[in-house]
Design a protein around this motif. Structure first.
Motif, PDB file in Angstrom:
ATOM      1  N   PRO A 179      10.763  69.595 -37.580  1.00  0.00           N
ATOM      2  CA  PRO A 179      10.069  68.657 -36.696  1.00  0.00           C
ATOM      3  C   PRO A 179      10.342  67.194 -37.086  1.00  0.00           C
ATOM      4  O   PRO A 179      10.580  66.897 -38.259  1.00  0.00           O
ATOM      5  CB  PRO A 179       8.585  68.986 -36.903  1.00  0.00           C
ATOM      6  N   ILE A 180      10.282  66.308 -36.095  1.00  0.00           N
ATOM      7  CA  ILE A 180      10.358  64.859 -36.353  1.00  0.00           C
ATOM      8  C   ILE A 180       9.149  64.198 -35.693  1.00  0.00           C
ATOM      9  O   ILE A 180       8.769  64.561 -34.576  1.00  0.00           O
ATOM     10  CB  ILE A 180      11.681  64.239 -35.847  1.00  0.00           C
ATOM     11  N   VAL A 181       8.537  63.256 -36.422  1.00  0.00           N
ATOM     12  CA  VAL A 181       7.359  62.540 -35.923  1.00  0.00           C
ATOM     13  C   VAL A 181       7.703  61.059 -35.820  1.00  0.00           C
ATOM     14  O   VAL A 181       8.114  60.446 -36.808  1.00  0.00           O
ATOM     15  CB  VAL A 181       6.162  62.732 -36.880  1.00  0.00           C
ATOM     16  N   LEU A 182       7.568  60.492 -34.621  1.00  0.00           N
ATOM     17  CA  LEU A 182       7.771  59.058 -34.420  1.00  0.00           C
ATOM     18  C   LEU A 182       6.395  58.437 -34.232  1.00  0.00           C
ATOM     19  O   LEU A 182       5.554  59.000 -33.531  1.00  0.00           O
ATOM     20  CB  LEU A 182       8.617  58.799 -33.159  1.00  0.00           C
ATOM     21  N   GLY A 183       6.155  57.275 -34.847  1.00  0.00           N
ATOM     22  CA  GLY A 183       4.829  56.669 -34.713  1.00  0.00           C
ATOM     23  C   GLY A 183       4.913  55.212 -34.311  1.00  0.00           C
ATOM     24  O   GLY A 183       5.809  54.492 -34.751  1.00  0.00           O
ATOM     25  N   SER A 184       3.983  54.765 -33.438  1.00  0.00           N
ATOM     26  CA  SER A 184       3.933  53.346 -33.059  1.00  0.00           C
ATOM     27  C   SER A 184       2.677  53.068 -32.245  1.00  0.00           C
ATOM     28  O   SER A 184       2.174  53.938 -31.542  1.00  0.00           O
ATOM     29  CB  SER A 184       5.160  52.969 -32.219  1.00  0.00           C
ATOM     30  N   ALA A 185       2.197  51.815 -32.340  1.00  0.00           N
ATOM     31  CA  ALA A 185       1.125  51.366 -31.438  1.00  0.00           C
ATOM     32  C   ALA A 185       1.722  50.849 -30.137  1.00  0.00           C
ATOM     33  O   ALA A 185       1.035  50.726 -29.128  1.00  0.00           O
ATOM     34  CB  ALA A 185       0.320  50.254 -32.113  1.00  0.00           C
ATOM     35  N   THR A 186       3.036  50.526 -30.193  1.00  0.00           N
ATOM     36  CA  THR A 186       3.728  49.984 -29.008  1.00  0.00           C
ATOM     37  C   THR A 186       5.067  50.705 -28.889  1.00  0.00           C
ATOM     38  O   THR A 186       6.108  50.130 -29.197  1.00  0.00           O
ATOM     39  CB  THR A 186       3.983  48.471 -29.179  1.00  0.00           C
ATOM     40  N   PRO A 187       5.051  51.978 -28.472  1.00  0.00           N
ATOM     41  CA  PRO A 187       6.300  52.750 -28.482  1.00  0.00           C
ATOM     42  C   PRO A 187       7.402  52.072 -27.670  1.00  0.00           C
ATOM     43  O   PRO A 187       7.135  51.330 -26.720  1.00  0.00           O
ATOM     44  CB  PRO A 187       5.894  54.077 -27.830  1.00  0.00           C
ATOM     45  N   SER A 188       8.650  52.350 -28.085  1.00  0.00           N
ATOM     46  CA  SER A 188       9.780  51.860 -27.291  1.00  0.00           C
ATOM     47  C   SER A 188       9.737  52.562 -25.938  1.00  0.00           C
ATOM     48  O   SER A 188       9.229  53.687 -25.827  1.00  0.00           O
ATOM     49  CB  SER A 188      11.088  52.201 -27.993  1.00  0.00           C
ATOM     50  N   LEU A 189      10.272  51.914 -24.911  1.00  0.00           N
ATOM     51  CA  LEU A 189      10.276  52.549 -23.585  1.00  0.00           C
ATOM     52  C   LEU A 189      11.152  53.803 -23.595  1.00  0.00           C
ATOM     53  O   LEU A 189      10.924  54.728 -22.822  1.00  0.00           O
ATOM     54  CB  LEU A 189      10.747  51.557 -22.522  1.00  0.00           C
ATOM     55  N   GLU A 190      12.165  53.832 -24.496  1.00  0.00           N
ATOM     56  CA  GLU A 190      13.002  55.032 -24.616  1.00  0.00           C
ATOM     57  C   GLU A 190      12.139  56.239 -25.005  1.00  0.00           C
ATOM     58  O   GLU A 190      12.196  57.289 -24.373  1.00  0.00           O
ATOM     59  CB  GLU A 190      14.090  54.824 -25.680  1.00  0.00           C
ATOM     60  N   SER A 191      11.321  56.055 -26.051  1.00  0.00           N
ATOM     61  CA  SER A 191      10.486  57.180 -26.511  1.00  0.00           C
ATOM     62  C   SER A 191       9.395  57.514 -25.494  1.00  0.00           C
ATOM     63  O   SER A 191       9.058  58.683 -25.285  1.00  0.00           O
ATOM     64  CB  SER A 191       9.849  56.844 -27.865  1.00  0.00           C
ATOM     65  N   TRP A 192       8.839  56.477 -24.874  1.00  0.00           N
ATOM     66  CA  TRP A 192       7.771  56.712 -23.888  1.00  0.00           C
ATOM     67  C   TRP A 192       8.302  57.523 -22.711  1.00  0.00           C
ATOM     68  O   TRP A 192       7.653  58.469 -22.241  1.00  0.00           O
ATOM     69  CB  TRP A 192       7.196  55.379 -23.420  1.00  0.00           C
ATOM     70  N   LYS A 193       9.501  57.188 -22.253  1.00  0.00           N
ATOM     71  CA  LYS A 193      10.101  57.925 -21.134  1.00  0.00           C
ATOM     72  C   LYS A 193      10.335  59.392 -21.553  1.00  0.00           C
ATOM     73  O   LYS A 193      10.135  60.311 -20.761  1.00  0.00           O
ATOM     74  CB  LYS A 193      11.421  57.260 -20.729  1.00  0.00           C
ATOM     75  N   ASN A 194      10.721  59.598 -22.811  1.00  0.00           N
ATOM     76  CA  ASN A 194      10.905  60.974 -23.290  1.00  0.00           C
ATOM     77  C   ASN A 194       9.598  61.769 -23.281  1.00  0.00           C
ATOM     78  O   ASN A 194       9.607  62.971 -23.050  1.00  0.00           O
ATOM     79  CB  ASN A 194      11.508  60.979 -24.706  1.00  0.00           C
ATOM     80  N   THR A 195       8.462  61.098 -23.510  1.00  0.00           N
ATOM     81  CA  THR A 195       7.183  61.832 -23.438  1.00  0.00           C
ATOM     82  C   THR A 195       6.824  62.108 -21.979  1.00  0.00           C
ATOM     83  O   THR A 195       6.309  63.178 -21.665  1.00  0.00           O
ATOM     84  CB  THR A 195       6.015  61.077 -24.109  1.00  0.00           C
ATOM     85  N   LEU A 196       7.128  61.146 -21.084  1.00  0.00           N
ATOM     86  CA  LEU A 196       6.823  61.365 -19.663  1.00  0.00           C
ATOM     87  C   LEU A 196       7.636  62.546 -19.130  1.00  0.00           C
ATOM     88  O   LEU A 196       7.181  63.302 -18.283  1.00  0.00           O
ATOM     89  CB  LEU A 196       7.144  60.106 -18.844  1.00  0.00           C
ATOM     90  N   GLU A 197       8.858  62.703 -19.666  1.00  0.00           N
ATOM     91  CA  GLU A 197       9.723  63.815 -19.220  1.00  0.00           C
ATOM     92  C   GLU A 197       9.493  65.073 -20.067  1.00  0.00           C
ATOM     93  O   GLU A 197      10.245  66.043 -19.957  1.00  0.00           O
ATOM     94  CB  GLU A 197      11.194  63.378 -19.306  1.00  0.00           C
ATOM     95  N   GLN A 198       8.473  65.014 -20.947  1.00  0.00           N
ATOM     96  CA  GLN A 198       8.087  66.146 -21.798  1.00  0.00           C
ATOM     97  C   GLN A 198       9.190  66.617 -22.748  1.00  0.00           C
ATOM     98  O   GLN A 198       9.231  67.773 -23.172  1.00  0.00           O
ATOM     99  CB  GLN A 198       7.560  67.297 -20.937  1.00  0.00           C
ATOM    100  N   LYS A 199      10.095  65.685 -23.105  1.00  0.00           N
ATOM    101  CA  LYS A 199      11.068  65.997 -24.159  1.00  0.00           C
ATOM    102  C   LYS A 199      10.404  65.802 -25.522  1.00  0.00           C
ATOM    103  O   LYS A 199      10.803  66.413 -26.502  1.00  0.00           O
ATOM    104  CB  LYS A 199      12.286  65.072 -24.048  1.00  0.00           C
ATOM    105  N   TYR A 200       9.415  64.899 -25.579  1.00  0.00           N
ATOM    106  CA  TYR A 200       8.635  64.675 -26.801  1.00  0.00           C
ATOM    107  C   TYR A 200       7.198  65.120 -26.536  1.00  0.00           C
ATOM    108  O   TYR A 200       6.698  64.964 -25.427  1.00  0.00           O
ATOM    109  CB  TYR A 200       8.583  63.182 -27.170  1.00  0.00           C
ATOM    110  N   HIS A 201       6.529  65.622 -27.571  1.00  0.00           N
ATOM    111  CA  HIS A 201       5.098  65.923 -27.474  1.00  0.00           C
ATOM    112  C   HIS A 201       4.330  64.635 -27.768  1.00  0.00           C
ATOM    113  O   HIS A 201       4.610  63.967 -28.765  1.00  0.00           O
ATOM    114  CB  HIS A 201       4.700  66.986 -28.503  1.00  0.00           C
ATOM    115  N   LEU A 202       3.354  64.308 -26.947  1.00  0.00           N
ATOM    116  CA  LEU A 202       2.577  63.076 -27.136  1.00  0.00           C
ATOM    117  C   LEU A 202       1.250  63.375 -27.827  1.00  0.00           C
ATOM    118  O   LEU A 202       0.530  64.291 -27.437  1.00  0.00           O
ATOM    119  CB  LEU A 202       2.320  62.408 -25.774  1.00  0.00           C
ATOM    120  N   HIS A 203       0.948  62.591 -28.880  1.00  0.00           N
ATOM    121  CA  HIS A 203      -0.337  62.704 -29.592  1.00  0.00           C
ATOM    122  C   HIS A 203      -0.943  61.300 -29.613  1.00  0.00           C
ATOM    123  O   HIS A 203      -0.315  60.367 -30.113  1.00  0.00           O
ATOM    124  CB  HIS A 203      -0.128  63.192 -31.023  1.00  0.00           C
TER     125      HIS A 203
END
Length: 684
Positions: free
Chosen positions: A283-307
């Motif tokens: 597993p890989i965990v990315l963390g931020s209070a202001t995520p990059s739009l790249e990572s945010w788009k990946n969560t919207l497309e459900q490629k990343y799990h959002l917590h």
């Protein structure tokens, strides 16, 4: 032609492909992942064995044999070799030069020498882990269920306790007998984070970052490789340590632009980390209070799990933000009159509101931090008589005034003394224009003569010790006012800091870069997040004052409401209209050389090759070719610079297009360098 097996060796040289060699005469059988010594022209070079070669070779070519295996280094793990091959392919960089990054700078120490420097990881008293908040607990438990490759984005407001989640996940990884890798964006983040990790994990930690000596780097590398340490913390280059048995990768502050390397192999640390986790199947965990739009788009497309962590630890409130409109002419006559009567002694950059809040904060015994992303006393010097400005002779940029007497170029380090008389018209006197951190520090010393003021920028903080001293002075309360550049905006946590002032938020608004608004939003939010991190419920929250000439700017409107999700939606809509990342993909070519005409011709020739390729192959129909155009920084360190951009819907397509456009590079004129930047983060 020989019947002997041939071997593909990635040699540390700027050739796009691996070279073919014969095996060691009478020697042991080679295996993939070994480091070997090979003859190259008139020298011996290091190379990584990629495997048997199936290439059909010209019978007239005389092949050379591998000389020997370098016994010092163990063979690289298979997942790691695949990752190096992916990096070379994706970022269009010679595979041998990528492979060379996987080894430490010096040979293995025979005996450990006593060093007079402080230890890389300090010895700290161990701490009892704090109670997790319900949000932290849910986040930890959900991620813990994943054993194989999966990507997780921990989106938590500043001060919500993301680090505690990382620490718990690492404890679990170590308990399972595996190793962990933690990436942080900059050395400026590491002292506080390393202390926190050392209190929890004692001597199980190694660190790799730019402030270490070559000997320290080498020792830390072997500590991880030989299993004496089981967690590696570092800046982006720590990815290249071939860790065995990887169980978890963490990328803290994943939105940070400093994860992108600008020179040589222009890789992005976050993206490379995701691929490394994929190849290692962990597993890989990315963390931020202001995520990059790249990572945010990946969560919207459900490629990343959002917590999501929506609340600060102990229910501390987010700071109150006030925006000061610096366009003075809009103020009422009464306000202007009051300013003249009561605040005439204030420097031009300081609003009455920020001044009053600073006074109140300091009187209460708390700390204030002022942020300005510009070093020096002034951004330029100008002759009011003829308009002449002092520019760097090597770079297309104004010189910055330091110490009221010294003009410096922040790009190539050229400097000259400030002459009072204008060298152009010989009549006017050169005057300082604009604003820098050094000027702020000087002005504040006059306003608050009895307060301790410190400055944190590249001029003041030169090494690890400077930074650690500054941090401990802030933590102990020895500093009253901290003035700094973006160095102080990142991840730092000071208990007594109650007021943050952004002196001129506009500095980043109008850069010629499609990410300018995203960067400004991140910087305003991150800098605000340093304020009031330790106020107790019922106490006044921390305060943030943003001074600007553009109070309606998108990044400010959303930052004021602490509303990242609405900001991301708004910005993604803007980007999709022009197919800018993360909606589309970009590759940049930088064409540079010593003579303007030659650079210009080479840039046109490159564009012509690209246009011809697009016309010839239907699969490249959707690739847009932008330019060539002069780079915004048209001359840097004596080199003239042009840009050409490729824009397309998919990485694979524009990647192949860029490779074909470059071809074998025999067409590139002498003295011209063409640098390829895949997913560029900086278009200056």
């Amino acid at each position: 032609m020989t019947d002997q097996p041939l071997w593909k060796i990635a040699v540390d040289t700027p050739l796009p492909e691996a070279l073919t060699y014969l095996p060691i005469p009478e020697g042991p059988e080679l295996q993939r992942g070994q480091l070997v010594n090979v003859p190259l022209k008139k020298r011996t070079a290091k190379g990584l064995v990629l495997g048997p070669s199936t290439a059909s070779l010209n019978p007239d070519i005389v092949l050379k044999s591998v000389q020997s295996v370098d016994e010092e280094y163990p063979a690289l793990p298979e997942h790691f070799i695949k990752w190096l091959e992916w990096l070379a392919h994706y970022y269009i960089h010679p595979v041998g030069m990528v492979a060379s990054l996987a080894y430490p700078p010096l040979s293995k120490p025979q005996q450990v020498r006593k060093s007079s420097r402080p230890p890389v990881i300090p010895i700290m008293e161990s701490e009892v882990p704090p109670e997790m908040t319900p949000e932290q607990k849910t986040c930890f438990e959900t991620i813990s269920q994943f054993k194989k490759f999966s990507s997780h984005l921990v989106f938590g407001v500043t001060g919500s306790g993301k680090t505690e989640v990382y620490l718990r996940l690492l404890e679990k990884t170590l308990a399972e007998g595996k190793t962990g890798l933690v990436l942080v964006p900059e050395i400026s983040l590491t002292p506080q984070l390393i202390h926190r990790f050392a209190r929890r994990f004692g001597d199980k930690i190694a660190a790799l970052h730019s402030q270490l000596t070559d000997r320290e780097r080498t020792t830390q590398w072997w500590d991880i490789i030989e299993g004496r340490k089981s967690i590696l913390i570092g800046a982006r280059s720590a990815l290249f340590c071939p860790i065995q048995n990887l169980g978890l990768v963490i990328v803290d502050e994943e939105h940070e632009p400093s994860y992108k390397q600008d020179e040589k192999l222009k890789y992005h640390g976050r993206d490379a980390a995701v691929m490394l986790a994929k190849m290692a199947d962990c597993p890989i965990v990315l963390g931020s209070a202001t995520p990059s739009l790249e990572s945010w788009k990946n969560t919207l497309e459900q490629k990343y799990h959002l917590h999501t962590l929506r609340n600060r630890v102990a229910n501390r409130s987010l700071p109150d933000m006030s925006v000061v409109d610096l366009r003075g002419e809009k103020a009422s006559e009464e306000a202007q009159q009051l300013k003249q009567e009561k605040y005439s002694e204030l420097p031009f950059w300081l609003s009455p509101l920020l001044f009053e809040k600073m006074k109140a904060t300091l009187e209460a015994g708390d700390q204030a931090a002022l942020f300005l992303n510009r070093r020096g006393v002034a951004q330029m010097v100008l002759c009011p008589a003829c308009g002449h400005t002092r520019e760097c002779p090597n770079c297309d940029i104004n010189l910055t005034l330091h110490h009221h007497s010294h003009l410096v170029c922040h790009y190539c380090d050229y400097h000259e003394s400030l002459k009072e008389k204008c060298p152009d018209c010989k009549e006017g006197h050169l005057e300082a224009m604009g604003l820098g951190t050094e000027l702020l520090e000087n002005d504040l010393a006059k306003l608050f003569p009895d307060k301790k003021i410190s400055r944190a920028d590249r001029d003041e903080i030169q090494n690890r010790a400077d930074l650690e001293n500054l941090i401990s002075d802030m933590e102990s309360g020895a500093i009253d006012i901290l003035v700094g550049t973006q160095m102080i905006a990142k991840g730092l946590d000071f208990p007594k800091l109650k007021l943050v002032g952004l002196v001129l938020a506009d500095v980043g608004f109008n850069l010629p870069d499609f990410r300018a608004t995203e960067r400004s939003f991140q910087l305003i939010t991150q800098m605000s997040g340093r304020s009031g991190r330790h106020v107790k419920p019922g106490e006044n929250p921390g305060a943030v004052v943003v001074q600007t000439y553009n109070p309606e700017h998108d990044s400010l409107v959303f930052a004021q409401k602490h509303d990242f999700e609405a900001f991301a939606q708004h910005e993604l809509n803007n980007r999709s209209q022009l197919s800018y990342p993360p909606v589309g993909k970009l590759i940049g070519f930088r064409i540079q050389g010593n003579h303007l005409r030659v650079v210009q011709d080479a840039a046109r020739l490159l564009a012509k090759r690209a246009q011809a390729l697009k016309a010839q192959f239907p699969q490249y129909e959707q690739v847009e070719i932008l330019g060539p155009a002069e780079a915004p920084l048209a001359k840097l360190k004596g080199k003239f610079r042009f840009h050409l951009l490729l824009k397309g819907p998919q990485a694979g397509i524009i990647n192949a297009f860029a490779r074909q456009t470059m071809g074998n590079e025999e067409w590139v004129p002498t003295g011209i360098k063409i640098l390829i930047d895949v997913d560029p983060m900086n278009l200056l």
